[in-house]
Every structure is written in C-alpha cells, then in structure tokens.
Design an enzyme around this catalytic site. Structure first.
Site, PDB file in Angstrom:
ATOM      1  N   ASN A   1      54.501  -0.347  65.716  1.00  0.00           N
ATOM      2  CA  ASN A   1      55.341   0.225  64.673  1.00  0.00           C
ATOM      3  C   ASN A   1      56.653   0.650  65.278  1.00  0.00           C
ATOM      4  OD1 ASN A   1      53.521   0.021  62.607  1.00  0.00           O
ATOM      5  ND2 ASN A   1      52.714   2.080  62.868  1.00  0.00           N
TER       6      ASN A   1
ATOM      7  N   LYS B   1      46.311 -15.255  77.579  1.00  0.00           N
ATOM      8  CA  LYS B   1      47.467 -15.467  76.704  1.00  0.00           C
ATOM      9  C   LYS B   1      47.169 -16.650  75.772  1.00  0.00           C
ATOM     10  CE  LYS B   1      52.369 -16.437  76.936  1.00  0.00           C
ATOM     11  NZ  LYS B   1      53.423 -17.044  77.725  1.00  0.00           N
TER      12      LYS B   1
END
Ligand code: CTP
Length: 406
Positions: free
Chosen positions: A216, A295
C-alpha cells in the site's frame, strides 16, 4: 503573582537565553518573577545581547554567573554547553532574534547559546521579538515553521508599538505572560504518563515471490509522528512498523516487520501490555494464496494470482475480551465521513481518525476528522507532528472520560 514551586528538591532549573534585541530590558523583570517563584535561573547571553543589557544585571538578579563565551576557561571541563544543559528542566530564549531563530532552525551552533540549544535534552521555548517586517519575512516564517515541526514551543510575539516606531506584529510578550508560559510547562504532568501505547505504522509488503509483492502507499510519517507525540506525552511506546524510509523516532521499543502476518504476530505478542492501541498502518487487505520461493518467470500469457484476505489486525484487537483503548484510521478517497463512520461501527472501536488518502499520502501536512461517540471533530490542516499532538490530547480526553468504552 506566580505560584511558588514546592520545595528546593523540586526546584526547577531554567536556562534563560538572551539574544540581541531592545526587548532584553523586559527580561530583567521576567528573571525577578521567576526567581521569586523559586526557579533557579542560569543566564546565557549572546555577544549582541550584552550591547542591550549588562550581564551584571542578570548576575545580580539570579545569583548565578552569566555565561557568554563558548570557550569559557572557568567552565567545568570546558564543556559549558553540555554541563549547563544537563541539569536544566527547560531552556527559554527571550528575546529570540530573527538571526537566532534562523540558526536554530538550521541546527547551527556558533556560540554558547545555539550550542546549548542543539545539545539540549529538555524542552525549548522561544519568545520572538523583532521588527514587523523581519517577522513577516517569508524566511523568518519558514524558519518558525521548521521550529514548530521540531517541537520547539513559540510564545508570542504580540502586536503593538515597536522600538523602531512602527506598529505591528513582533513585540515580545510581557514578563508576566512569559513567566506564566514557563509555569505551564513546569507544572504540566505529561498527558500519557505511565500509559503503554502500542502503534502500528507504515505499509505492509505481501510477497508474491522472492522479488515481487503487493503493498500500500504509505510513507509512515503519520504513524511515526503519533509515536513521537505519545512519547513526548510521557507514554511508554512500542512501534511496530512496516517497511518505510524513515529513521525510527525515540520510542521504548521498535519492531520492524514486513508482511501483515508478521505485523499481526508482533501485535499479538505486545498487546497484553498495552493500555492504548493506535492502528495507523496501511495493512494490505489481501495476500497471495500461494507464495513462490522462486522468482516467477515472465511469459507471454496472463499471470493470474489468487489473493486471499489478510486478518484485520485492528478488528481482532478491538474484539478481544479485554481490549485496550483502540484507535483506528480510515484513509478514504470518497465519502470520507460516511465510510469512516461505517468502519468505526464495523471494527467496534471508540475512535476513528479519517483522512482523504489523496491529500495525506506522503505529504507533510494533512487535515484529520476524528469520529467518536460525541460526533465529529475537525483537526484543520497542519503538519503531521502538530496533528499527532492534537490527536494524543483527544485520545487522553476520551481515555480518561467516565463514559469510556473499550
Ligand atoms: N487494518 C488492520 N488490519 C488490516 C486492515 C486494516 O489493522 N488487515 C486497520 C488499519 O490500520 C486502519 C483501519 O484498519 O486503522 C482501516 O483500514 P482501511 O484499510 O482504511 O480499511 P479497511 O478495513 O481495509 O477497508 P477498505 O480497504 O475497504 O477501505
């Protein structure tokens, strides 16, 4: 007359800084009022101040030697700046010239008084005195705003006739007003003395794989400012912070976390000790169902992520059998008050602090709306530290209210 301070054991020690200005003559009367009420006054003058009032005046009135020189050979271990401020309960500089204010705002320390101010470990109050145009100059106003952000208390000036013959803002407060301001600082018991405050701040980062994540937008500035204001108010503060680029404020305990699950665990470990919980963190509402250790490699097609809700930390705490006094935040982009009021009810907290996300994120100033049982209270736009101090006062009022709901 000013009330006397109880016993010599509780005798307050004040360093009185005097800088160059005609108003220095009023300070002799201030010293008389302070010493009469039992304050031990130690005067430090700048060279310019000595052109307006002689050091002997202050020496006679205080019964203490007057310091002027940073390199005074008589000072203990030649470290006058540290030794003088070590025992002080407060430093008051009156009059505070525009030049002194500028130096203070920029952390300069080129004489004994500015060095003492920089090396202090006690509250600092200044009583500005200057010509109207110097006061109104944007440079002076900019410097004053920096001082406010640094928690330095500014008393006055008043408006009226000035030494230069002009009329306007810049006259130093009168001796009795300054003595009263000093008394207020000395007599205030910190609002949250003995209270334990737990805070969350900053964003959380929910990892998707070894390098990517969901987060956020939150700088952590508001949460850190509230932690600082709570510590200033005498509370024992534990700050749990998500990843931010800020230096931790001076709190009793600082816990760095990354994801919402870490934050929840840290809160659960600390909550039993807390009297007040302030949930400022912008906790991510979702995390990935399946974290990938490796990843995820890019491919031409779409990447679909399954997201699951995170635990609402504030709601969990507020619904404990014996919750601390809980304060929530609501960052909204629209229908601010309505959404914040819904959040207050849903999360079952006595106080919600609402702000517009687009105004608040990353900025140094914001407007806050406090929602509690009594209705709404607007904290008009100000720096985050000023807002934090106002909020702490409001929390103190609610916390001590006979109708307090936990
Ligand atoms: N909060 C929390 N844990 C979460 C989500 C939010 O503790 N998982 C807290 C925040 O710290 C804040 C309050 O809940 O004090 C409100 O957060 P906000 O994100 O504005 O509200 P949400 O409940 O997440 O609702 P929405 O995102 O739909 O506005």
């Amino acid at each position: 007359m000013m009330a006397a301070y109880a016993s010599s054991a509780s005798k307050k020690r004040l360093i009185l800084g005097v800088t160059g200005g005609v108003a220095a003559y009023k300070v002799a009367e201030l010293v008389r009022l302070l010493t009469q009420s039992g304050v031990d006054v130690q005067t430090v003058m700048t060279q310019a101040a000595c052109r307006f009032v002689g050091p002997v005046t202050f020496q006679s009135l205080t019964g203490n030697p007057v310091y002027i020189d940073l390199w005074d050979a008589n000072a203990l271990h030649n470290m006058a700046h540290i030794n003088l401020s070590r025992d002080a309960d407060m430093i008051l500089t009156a009059p505070a010239s525009a030049d002194f204010i500028a130096k203070l705002a920029h952390g300069m320390a080129d004489d004994l008084l500015t060095t003492l101010c920089l090396a202090r470990d006690c509250p600092l109050m200044i009583a500005p005195a200057m010509n109207r145009q110097m006061w109104e100059n944007p440079a002076t106003q900019r410097n004053l705003s920096l001082l406010r952000q640094d928690g330095i208390k500014i008393v006055g000036p008043a408006s009226g006739e000035q030494a230069c013959g002009e009329i306007g803002m810049g006259r130093m407060l009168e001796a009795d007003e300054l003595a009263e301001a000093v008394r207020m600082v000395f007599q205030t018991t910190p609002l949250l003395q003995g209270k334990k405050v737990l805070l969350t701040a900053g964003p959380t980062f929910e990892a998707i794989d070894a390098v990517r994540g969901i987060s956020n937008r939150s700088s952590g500035k508001m949460g850190y400012a509230i932690a600082q204001a709570a510590a200033e108010a005498g509370a024992t503060v534990t700050l749990i912070s998500g990843p931010v680029c800020l230096a931790p404020p001076a709190v009793s305990k600082f816990i760095a976390v990354v994801g919402s699950e870490d934050m929840l665990r840290a809160v659960q470990a600390e909550i039993a000790q807390a009297d007040i919980f302030i949930s400022v963190a912008a906790v991510a509402d979702y995390r990935v169902a399946q974290y990938s250790q490796q990843k995820i490699k890019k491919s031409a097609g779409k990447l679909l992520l399954e997201l699951v809700p995170t635990v609402d930390i504030l709601e969990t705490v507020a619904n404990m059998p014996k919750p601390p006094f809980c304060v929530g935040f609501a960052a909204e982009t629209e229908n601010l008050e309505k959404n914040a009021a819904i959040k207050r009810r849903k999360k079952n907290v006595p106080l919600v602090v609402a702000n517009l996300a687009q105004d608040a994120i990353g900025s140094d100033q914001n407007e806050l709306i406090l929602l509690d049982d009594a209705g709404k209270h607007i904290l008009s736009k100000a720096s985050k530290i000023e807002q934090a101090r106002r909020l702490i006062k409001h929390i103190h009022l609610l916390y001590n209210s006979p109708n307090k709901k936990e």
